[in-house]
Write an enzyme that holds these catalytic residues in place. Structure first.
Site, short mmCIF file in Angstrom:
data_model
loop_
_atom_site.label_atom_id
_atom_site.label_comp_id
_atom_site.label_asym_id
_atom_site.label_seq_id
_atom_site.Cartn_x
_atom_site.Cartn_y
_atom_site.Cartn_z
N CYS A 1 0.82 -1.21 0.00
CA CYS A 1 0.00 0.00 0.00
C CYS A 1 0.86 1.26 0.00
CB CYS A 1 -0.96 0.01 1.18
SG CYS A 1 -0.16 -0.04 2.81
N ASP B 1 -8.14 4.79 -1.99
CA ASP B 1 -7.56 3.55 -1.47
C ASP B 1 -6.97 2.72 -2.61
OD1 ASP B 1 -7.00 1.15 -0.13
OD2 ASP B 1 -8.66 1.47 1.25
N HIS C 1 -2.14 1.46 7.04
CA HIS C 1 -2.42 1.61 5.63
C HIS C 1 -1.99 2.99 5.15
CE1 HIS C 1 -4.18 0.26 1.92
NE2 HIS C 1 -4.98 1.31 1.84
#
Length: 400
Positions: free
Chosen positions: A57, A182, A164
């Site tokens: 991520c 995201d 994240h």
């Protein structure tokens, strides 16, 4: 009936989050656009992609932002094209390790700086909610080339998982909502979240660092060029080997030096073998080296290094040292010699190292190390190495 396929196909978003593509999400987008909170969205949307690995991520977010900032990586991605992909972001930590554990906020900063971004990072403990809101509003309402990345705990948002990274794509000032783009699109789609809730998601400690998370502002630096040398030590190797060598051991040796010959001798006699990975070379850029070699040899420092390296007194020691370095770094296949390698290292070393020298030696070496006096391509080689070393050195001071 066929057995159910193992694994998961996405997760439902919790009520605290609003799906970007939903009716409400699109309405929020239209309003935010009218209110001027989506100015940075389009550059990010052009580069938006799904992270390549479950733990990527941070790298996936970085790829989106670096390409949105139109930073030329100076390296070939595929074919003849220079472009950022996650596989290229191995400056500060090896990709296999990142694939297993991901990266921390400090490592995100380090890798971003190594790849041509100006970076400012703020943890939950270093900023207030109002300051965060102000930074979000300023970043999302202008087109001056700054993007924001959030490093947060998913748990606080009611999502599965924990640490994240996501780019912040927009802001609705009246509803105080932030758009998270995201990059784990296999799990959650882009979504709107309340800004105060995202702020609270910075608070939980990252177990890898025992520090809170936060947000990062990235801007474009000067154009990058493809360089022959690069720093290949990981942050952990740098902190364990290079940082104490430059900060403690070598300054003591240099303080006793009465000539530049003695400076070179002190450096090469105590050079850690692990430094073969400090300055690694790019094997696919051998056609660049003749011009770089000419520039290195034209630098006044090279003549001093070459004289010491060529002296009969040190030939045996040099041969042994270079043999160990070459075995670890594979230099001879590129016809790089020890004097050229050592000159580059001396030019790129942190400036603080030379403060230990006697004043008369500083008077000589400082102009020689002045980048404005270095011709291309030596200038950009040293510039890139200094930036990478600086990023790693700061990483050590922060994490240590």
């Amino acid at each position: 009936m066929a057995a159910q396929t193992e694994g998961f196909y996405r997760r439902p978003l919790p009520e605290s989050c609003i799906v970007f593509s939903s009716t409400e999400g699109r309405q929020i987008f239209r309003e935010a656009l009218e209110l001027g909170g989506m100015e940075g969205y389009f550059a990010l949307a052009e580069q938006f992609h799904t992270q390549a690995e479950p733990a990527f991520c941070g790298l996936g977010t970085m790829v989106v932002v670096l390409n949105a900032l139109a930073i030329d990586p100076g390296r070939i991605w595929r074919g003849v094209w220079r472009w950022y992909g996650e596989e290229m972001l191995d400056c500060c930590r090896s990709l296999p390790v990142i694939q297993e554990t991901g990266i921390t906020l400090d490592e995100f900063v380090c890798i971003s700086r190594c790849n041509g971004a100006k970076v400012s990072a703020y943890r939950y403990t270093e900023r207030s909610l109002d300051e965060f809101r102000q930074d979000v509003q300023q970043t999302t309402s202008t087109t001056h080339g700054t993007h924001m990345v959030a490093a947060y705990s998913r748990k606080v948002l009611g999502q599965t998982g924990d640490g994240h990274f996501s780019p912040i794509g927009g802001y609705h000032p009246q509803r105080d909502l932030v758009l998270l783009l995201d990059v784990a699109r296999f799990k959650y789609p882009p979504h709107w979240v309340p800004l105060p809730l995202l702020w609270q998601a910075f608070d939980p400690l990252d177990p890898a660092t025992n520090r809170s998370r936060g947000y990062i502002l990235l801007q474009k630096t000067e154009e990058l060029y493809e360089t022959f040398f690069h720093v290949a030590l990981t942050p952990q190797q740098w902190c364990a080997i290079a940082a104490p060598y430059f900060a403690d051991k070598l300054p003591v040796l240099l303080e006793k030096s009465n000539s530049l010959d003695e400076v070179v001798i002190a450096l090469m006699q105590h050079l850690p073998v692990e430094f073969a990975s400090l300055l690694q070379s790019s094997t696919h850029l051998t056609d660049m080296f003749p011009a770089l070699r000419e520039a290195i040899q034209a630098n006044p420092l090279f003549a001093i290094v070459q004289e010491v390296v060529s002296s009969q007194q040190y030939q045996v020691a040099i041969a042994k040292q270079w043999s160990l370095l070459d075995k670890a770094g594979d230099f001879t296949c590129l016809k790089i010699n020890f004097a050229e390698w050592l000159t580059i290292l001396l030019l790129a070393c942190p400036q603080t190292l030379y403060k230990a020298l006697k004043p008369e030696l500083q008077t000589w070496i400082n102009p020689v190390r002045n980048l404005a006096q270095c011709p291309e391509p030596l200038n950009r080689e040293v510039t890139r190495l200094q930036e990478q070393m600086s990023a790693l050195q700061e990483f050590c001071s922060i994490s240590g």
